[in-house]
Design a protein around this motif. Structure first.
Motif, PDB file in Angstrom:
ATOM      1  N   GLY A 141      61.655  48.540   7.031  1.00  0.00           N
ATOM      2  CA  GLY A 141      62.054  47.125   6.955  1.00  0.00           C
ATOM      3  C   GLY A 141      61.370  46.311   8.044  1.00  0.00           C
ATOM      4  N   HIS A 214      59.906  57.471   2.964  1.00  0.00           N
ATOM      5  CA  HIS A 214      60.475  56.232   2.415  1.00  0.00           C
ATOM      6  C   HIS A 214      60.261  56.284   0.910  1.00  0.00           C
ATOM      7  N   SER A 217      61.497  52.850  -3.890  1.00  0.00           N
ATOM      8  CA  SER A 217      62.429  51.707  -3.897  1.00  0.00           C
ATOM      9  C   SER A 217      62.713  51.212  -2.475  1.00  0.00           C
ATOM     10  N   ASP A 218      62.707  52.112  -1.470  1.00  0.00           N
ATOM     11  CA  ASP A 218      62.818  51.650  -0.064  1.00  0.00           C
ATOM     12  C   ASP A 218      61.678  50.668   0.239  1.00  0.00           C
ATOM     13  N   VAL A 220      59.608  48.934  -1.885  1.00  0.00           N
ATOM     14  CA  VAL A 220      59.631  47.675  -2.646  1.00  0.00           C
ATOM     15  C   VAL A 220      60.749  46.770  -2.133  1.00  0.00           C
ATOM     16  N   THR A 221      61.908  47.353  -1.877  1.00  0.00           N
ATOM     17  CA  THR A 221      63.045  46.546  -1.401  1.00  0.00           C
ATOM     18  C   THR A 221      62.734  45.928  -0.038  1.00  0.00           C
ATOM     19  N   ALA A 222      62.075  46.701   0.837  1.00  0.00           N
ATOM     20  CA  ALA A 222      61.715  46.165   2.161  1.00  0.00           C
ATOM     21  C   ALA A 222      60.719  45.016   2.014  1.00  0.00           C
ATOM     22  N   LEU A 224      60.433  42.962  -0.569  1.00  0.00           N
ATOM     23  CA  LEU A 224      61.156  41.797  -1.101  1.00  0.00           C
ATOM     24  C   LEU A 224      62.028  41.163  -0.013  1.00  0.00           C
ATOM     25  N   ALA A 225      62.674  42.011   0.781  1.00  0.00           N
ATOM     26  CA  ALA A 225      63.587  41.502   1.816  1.00  0.00           C
ATOM     27  C   ALA A 225      62.834  40.716   2.889  1.00  0.00           C
TER      28      ALA A 225
END
Ligand SMILES: C[S@@+](CC[C@H](N)C(=O)[O-])C[C@H]1O[C@@H](n2cnc3c(N)ncnc32)[C@H](O)[C@@H]1O
Length: 272
Positions: A141, A214, A217-218, A220-222, A224-225
């Motif tokens: 992240g 990671h 999805s970790d 891609v989500t990071a 997007l976040a």
């Protein structure tokens, strides 16, 4: 352990590997290549993706640039200002040698990625990582937060990475290297003391290093976040990591070995 301790350990591990990589004919080939105008070490997937992104005249940064072979190749595709960031002073010194041979102007900056100074914020149209940088990041992240701050609004992040599924396997496992040995969802740091000479497999007293799993999805989500919008995600059956992973190619029951991802930093005024 604190994130800084992981990074310090990994810095020592990469610096210790540098002379072994340099002694290998891979470096000689790069040196010979970069002495020729327009040389590129990029494979077809990377070349096509960079061409589609359009690097000509763009300001480009590579995170975890190692000896800068890919960044210099992108410079040879017409990039404007190029900057490579890495913790390993030894690999950056090799990058400066290659840049001098190529006659290319390229900033190579020694820093922990998490501590890239604020003067580089919003300085790049394209930020990229390749072939095993995500896995060196204790905090994915925070890594994407750095990517987002380095990009100009509308700029893009490009990853060409080893697929996290590969982390489940150990090619050196005696007997059956095709049997998974660790969880796809493992979140503890993977501590190992083998060296990092993935070219010559030299054995040397290697400092302990830390690798982090990671999931896709970790990642891609990071992204997007951090305020990036996903534009492209593609998985491939080909190996881009150490040659020892070639044994996982051309299987009847093939799992993905690499992926490309492109995400765009949103324009402040347009939003998502
Ligand atoms: C597998 S190498 C990248 C190889 C490169 N893509 C290539 O193909 O030549 C990973 C690089 O990330 C760098 N690295 C690891 N952790 C880092 C950190 N926290 N900050 C900066 N660089 C880091 C290492 O020094 C190493 O050069």
């Amino acid at each position: 352990m604190h994130r800084d301790d992981y990074v310090a350990a990994n810095r020592a591990a990469w610096d210790a590997a540098a002379p072994h990589h340099k002694a290998h004919d891979q470096f000689t080939k790069l040196a010979r290549g970069f002495a020729q105008p327009g040389f590129s070490c990029l494979d077809r997937t990377a070349s096509e993706r960079f061409a589609a992104l359009g690097v000509s005249g763009r300001d480009v940064a590579q995170l975890g640039c190692n000896n800068a072979r890919e960044l210099l190749s992108v410079k040879n595709m017409g990039a404007a200002h190029t900057a490579g960031f890495d913790i390993s002073s030894e690999f950056l010194a090799q990058g400066r040698e290659l840049a001098a041979l190529a006659g290319l102007d390229c900033d190579l900056i020694e820093t922990d990625l998490y501590k890239i100074p604020a003067r580089y914020d919003a300085a790049y149209d394209l930020v990229f990582t390749t072939i095993g940088v995500h896995g060196w990041m204790p905090d994915i992240g925070a890594f994407f937060a750095v990517v987002a701050r380095l990009l100009r609004p509308g700029g893009r992040y490009f990853a060409y990475e080893q697929h996290p599924i590969v982390g489940m396997f150990d090619e050196a496992r005696p007997g059956d290297p095709h049997r998974p040995v660790s969880s796809y969802f493992a979140h503890e740091a993977d501590e190992a003391a083998e060296g990092l000479d993935y070219f010559g497999n030299a054995e040397y007293p290697a400092p302990v290093k830390y690798w982090f799993q990671h999931t896709l999805s970790d990642i891609v989500t990071a992204a997007l976040a951090s305020g990036l919008a996903l534009e492209h995600l593609c998985e491939y059956p080909h190996n881009i990591s150490t040659e020892a992973h070639d044994i996982y190619e051309n299987q009847a029951a093939q799992f993905p070995l690499s992926f490309t991802l492109v995400a765009r930093k949103l324009d402040e005024d347009t939003g998502p």
